[in-house]
Design an enzyme around this catalytic site. Structure first.
Site, mmCIF file in Angstrom:
data_model
loop_
_atom_site.group_PDB
_atom_site.id
_atom_site.type_symbol
_atom_site.label_atom_id
_atom_site.label_comp_id
_atom_site.label_asym_id
_atom_site.label_seq_id
_atom_site.Cartn_x
_atom_site.Cartn_y
_atom_site.Cartn_z
ATOM 1 N N HIS A 58 4.510 2.346 -3.424
ATOM 2 C CA HIS A 58 5.187 1.327 -2.628
ATOM 3 C C HIS A 58 4.487 -0.026 -2.724
ATOM 4 O O HIS A 58 3.282 -0.092 -2.939
ATOM 5 C CB HIS A 58 5.218 1.735 -1.143
ATOM 6 C CG HIS A 58 5.885 3.051 -0.901
ATOM 7 N ND1 HIS A 58 5.437 3.924 0.045
ATOM 8 C CD2 HIS A 58 6.956 3.634 -1.478
ATOM 9 C CE1 HIS A 58 6.222 4.996 0.059
ATOM 10 N NE2 HIS A 58 7.138 4.848 -0.867
ATOM 11 N N TYR A 111 -4.077 2.416 7.557
ATOM 12 C CA TYR A 111 -4.330 1.239 6.735
ATOM 13 C C TYR A 111 -3.931 -0.047 7.448
ATOM 14 O O TYR A 111 -2.957 -0.107 8.173
ATOM 15 C CB TYR A 111 -3.652 1.347 5.367
ATOM 16 C CG TYR A 111 -2.174 1.644 5.380
ATOM 17 C CD1 TYR A 111 -1.249 0.635 5.175
ATOM 18 C CD2 TYR A 111 -1.711 2.939 5.563
ATOM 19 C CE1 TYR A 111 0.109 0.910 5.154
ATOM 20 C CE2 TYR A 111 -0.365 3.229 5.548
ATOM 21 C CZ TYR A 111 0.547 2.201 5.340
ATOM 22 O OH TYR A 111 1.896 2.477 5.332
ATOM 23 N N LYS A 147 -3.377 -3.919 1.339
ATOM 24 C CA LYS A 147 -3.642 -2.775 2.211
ATOM 25 C C LYS A 147 -5.094 -2.351 2.090
ATOM 26 O O LYS A 147 -5.607 -2.199 0.990
ATOM 27 C CB LYS A 147 -2.764 -1.583 1.818
ATOM 28 C CG LYS A 147 -1.275 -1.842 1.923
ATOM 29 C CD LYS A 147 -0.476 -0.654 1.426
ATOM 30 C CE LYS A 147 1.015 -0.932 1.518
ATOM 31 N NZ LYS A 147 1.809 0.194 0.992
ATOM 32 N N ASP A 157 11.758 7.772 -2.669
ATOM 33 C CA ASP A 157 10.749 7.817 -3.726
ATOM 34 C C ASP A 157 11.201 8.599 -4.953
ATOM 35 O O ASP A 157 10.658 8.411 -6.039
ATOM 36 C CB ASP A 157 9.437 8.388 -3.180
ATOM 37 C CG ASP A 157 8.717 7.406 -2.272
ATOM 38 O OD1 ASP A 157 9.075 6.203 -2.294
ATOM 39 O OD2 ASP A 157 7.811 7.829 -1.537
#
Length: 188
Positions: A62, A132, A72, A170
């Site tokens: 992603h 994250y 991130k 996904d």
């Protein structure tokens, strides 16, 4: 805090120093000054957490495109995960290359996945929790992905990786060759 850099510029691995005694340990898990010294100035605006109940769960790859890009800073707070960053910056000498690290609560490692990189992971244990910090707010319009199993990228996923765990989103991500140039390499 120990900082490791990779052959792919801009990605970094942070390992906090733990001060332990018979009660447990203490660790500084983030220091803005150390982070900025190695990764530049970034402001984190949101913290995210997800649980992967089953071992082998794959999430990603992603990323968010402009104007709502995200960097991130990833860590694991339960279980274990194999975390991946893929360079998707057009013109980069490391375009399509990846870095992967095993993150656990015990090793305390944190992987910095800068803007211009796709991010994904595989849960190595049941009930794995990933946490994250991100540098941009979530934007559904800018939320994009890349096929986790693109042979051009050739990520060496752990044996536990189970493609049956992929979300519907996904399962239908484009390959690198079909990805528009959302990011340009600025080079040093």
């Amino acid at each position: 805090m120990q900082v490791e850099l990779f052959d792919i510029p801009d990605v970094a691995l942070f390992t906090p120093r733990k001060i332990a005694d018979d009660r447990g340990y203490f660790a500084e898990t983030f220091r803005a000054d150390v982070f900025a010294q190695h990764c530049g100035e970034h402001v984190f605006v949101q913290d995210n957490e997800s649980l992967s109940a089953a071992r082998g769960t794959i999430r990603g790859l992603h990323f968010q495109i402009p104007p709502h890009v995200q960097g991130k800073l990833v860590r694991c707070t339960a279980g274990a995960l194999f975390d991946v960053a893929v360079d998707i910056r057009a013109g980069s000498p490391t375009y399509g290359q990846w870095v992967g690290e095993t993150l656990t609560p015990g090793n305390g490692r944190q992987l910095w996945v800068p803007p211009g990189f796709a991010h994904g992971f595989c849960a190595l244990e049941p009930d794995t929790v990933i946490c994250y910090k991100v540098t941009g707010y979530y934007s559904a319009e800018c939320d994009m992905g890349l096929a986790f199993d693109d042979p051009r990228i050739a990520i060496d996923w752990p044996e536990a990786a189970d493609p049956a765990t992929l979300s519907a989103k996904d399962r239908n991500q484009p390959k690198l060759a079909d990805l528009p140039d959302h990011f340009r390499y600025e080079g040093a």
